[in-house]
Motif scaffolding. Structure first.
Motif, PDB file in Angstrom:
ATOM      1  N   MET A  46      27.741  35.411  32.917  1.00  0.00           N
ATOM      2  CA  MET A  46      27.744  34.199  32.121  1.00  0.00           C
ATOM      3  C   MET A  46      29.055  33.456  32.341  1.00  0.00           C
ATOM      4  SD  MET A  46      26.986  33.547  28.157  1.00  0.00           S
ATOM      5  CE  MET A  46      25.431  32.854  28.620  1.00  0.00           C
ATOM      6  N   SER A  47      28.960  32.181  32.599  1.00  0.00           N
ATOM      7  CA  SER A  47      30.139  31.356  32.846  1.00  0.00           C
ATOM      8  C   SER A  47      30.645  30.722  31.557  1.00  0.00           C
ATOM      9  CB  SER A  47      29.796  30.271  33.867  1.00  0.00           C
ATOM     10  OG  SER A  47      30.916  29.486  34.131  1.00  0.00           O
ATOM     11  N   ASP A  48      31.939  30.811  31.337  1.00  0.00           N
ATOM     12  CA  ASP A  48      32.584  30.247  30.151  1.00  0.00           C
ATOM     13  C   ASP A  48      33.897  29.616  30.586  1.00  0.00           C
ATOM     14  OD1 ASP A  48      33.353  29.653  27.543  1.00  0.00           O
ATOM     15  OD2 ASP A  48      34.157  31.654  27.190  1.00  0.00           O
ATOM     16  N   ALA A  61      43.805  38.719  39.452  1.00  0.00           N
ATOM     17  CA  ALA A  61      43.129  39.637  38.528  1.00  0.00           C
ATOM     18  C   ALA A  61      42.772  38.917  37.237  1.00  0.00           C
ATOM     19  CB  ALA A  61      44.017  40.844  38.221  1.00  0.00           C
ATOM     20  N   VAL A  62      41.759  39.457  36.565  1.00  0.00           N
ATOM     21  CA  VAL A  62      41.321  38.979  35.261  1.00  0.00           C
ATOM     22  C   VAL A  62      41.500  40.124  34.275  1.00  0.00           C
ATOM     23  CG1 VAL A  62      39.363  38.100  33.909  1.00  0.00           C
ATOM     24  CG2 VAL A  62      39.630  37.415  36.312  1.00  0.00           C
ATOM     25  N   LYS A  63      42.066  39.819  33.129  1.00  0.00           N
ATOM     26  CA  LYS A  63      42.256  40.810  32.071  1.00  0.00           C
ATOM     27  C   LYS A  63      40.893  41.388  31.668  1.00  0.00           C
ATOM     28  CE  LYS A  63      45.047  41.257  27.920  1.00  0.00           C
ATOM     29  NZ  LYS A  63      45.948  40.544  27.013  1.00  0.00           N
ATOM     30  N   ARG A 101      36.692  39.614  31.480  1.00  0.00           N
ATOM     31  CA  ARG A 101      35.846  39.688  32.677  1.00  0.00           C
ATOM     32  C   ARG A 101      34.407  39.315  32.338  1.00  0.00           C
ATOM     33  NH1 ARG A 101      38.706  45.181  34.609  1.00  0.00           N
ATOM     34  NH2 ARG A 101      40.698  44.197  35.109  1.00  0.00           N
ATOM     35  N   GLY A 102      33.684  38.864  33.363  1.00  0.00           N
ATOM     36  CA  GLY A 102      32.288  38.492  33.192  1.00  0.00           C
ATOM     37  C   GLY A 102      32.077  37.076  32.673  1.00  0.00           C
ATOM     38  N   ARG A 103      33.121  36.284  32.635  1.00  0.00           N
ATOM     39  CA  ARG A 103      33.023  34.909  32.121  1.00  0.00           C
ATOM     40  C   ARG A 103      33.185  33.855  33.212  1.00  0.00           C
ATOM     41  NH1 ARG A 103      36.489  34.951  26.490  1.00  0.00           N
ATOM     42  NH2 ARG A 103      35.885  37.021  25.788  1.00  0.00           N
ATOM     43  N   GLY A 104      33.321  34.282  34.455  1.00  0.00           N
ATOM     44  CA  GLY A 104      33.491  33.337  35.552  1.00  0.00           C
ATOM     45  C   GLY A 104      34.940  32.993  35.851  1.00  0.00           C
ATOM     46  N   LEU A 133      33.095  39.185  44.750  1.00  0.00           N
ATOM     47  CA  LEU A 133      33.645  37.927  44.260  1.00  0.00           C
ATOM     48  C   LEU A 133      34.021  37.028  45.430  1.00  0.00           C
ATOM     49  CD1 LEU A 133      35.087  36.490  41.566  1.00  0.00           C
ATOM     50  CD2 LEU A 133      37.079  37.133  42.894  1.00  0.00           C
ATOM     51  N   PHE A 134      34.750  37.577  46.393  1.00  0.00           N
ATOM     52  CA  PHE A 134      35.192  36.772  47.530  1.00  0.00           C
ATOM     53  C   PHE A 134      34.014  36.347  48.406  1.00  0.00           C
ATOM     54  CE2 PHE A 134      39.073  38.979  46.249  1.00  0.00           C
ATOM     55  CZ  PHE A 134      39.912  37.879  46.093  1.00  0.00           C
ATOM     56  N   LYS A 135      33.014  37.195  48.541  1.00  0.00           N
ATOM     57  CA  LYS A 135      31.824  36.833  49.329  1.00  0.00           C
ATOM     58  C   LYS A 135      31.095  35.648  48.721  1.00  0.00           C
ATOM     59  CE  LYS A 135      31.010  41.264  51.541  1.00  0.00           C
ATOM     60  NZ  LYS A 135      30.125  42.440  51.667  1.00  0.00           N
TER      61      LYS A 135
END
Length: 170
Positions: A1-3, A98-100, A104-107, A138-140
């Protein structure tokens, strides 16, 4: 899910370094690839325009830093950017991102990557290189391809690359 609507992405400041180092340690200590806070301080000093944070819910939720290199090579941990970064470098190396965990999971990872791609456009750099232990997917999503697999400190990783078309400056 994007936020990704209610976030701020900006350049890192000196006072942000402890939070950046904490996120890096949280993300990479298990892999043995966390870097020293001093390394992030040197990156800020060397290439401040290539060092970004993402703020969500009034805290630093993600970061990404980069350097400009003259030639393609494998990144190393805790390298001194004064010896690796070059003002005329043609390659943008994502040295850390990096994402804390609780964000994570928010885009936010893709948003940070997109912002680093914007840095490359602004700096007229069309080639990227990144070394990743676990974020290949992610990079792909942005078109990165694996150049080679390797190990560092007995950790398996992929060295990935992307070439993007730069916009003409008018």
């Amino acid at each position: 899910m994007s936020d990704t609507n209610n976030v701020l992405v900006r350049n890192v400041r000196d006072q942000d370094i402890p939070a950046v180092a904490e996120i890096d340690a949280e993300a990479f200590t298990a892999y043995g690839t966390a870097e020293k806070p001093e390394t992030f301080q040197l990156r800020l000093k060397t290439f401040p325009y290539g060092f970004l944070i993402l703020i969500a819910e009034n805290e630093i939720a993600a970061f990404g830093c980069s350097e400009k290199w003259l030639t393609e090579r494998e990144p190393g941990l805790d390298e001194d950017p004064a010896t690796t970064h070059h003002i005329d470098g043609r390659i943008l190396c994502i040295t850390a991102m990096a994402v804390k965990a609780n964000f994570r999971g928010r885009g936010y990872g893709l948003l940070m990557l997109d912002k680093l791609i914007e840095v490359a456009h602004r700096e007229s750099r069309g080639q990227f290189i990144v070394e990743t232990t676990h974020a290949q997917g992610l990079f792909k999503k942005r078109g990165f391809k694996t150049l080679r697999k390797g190990t560092e400190r007995e950790v398996s990783l992929d060295v990935m690359s992307l070439t993007v078309k730069l916009h003409d400056k008018k």
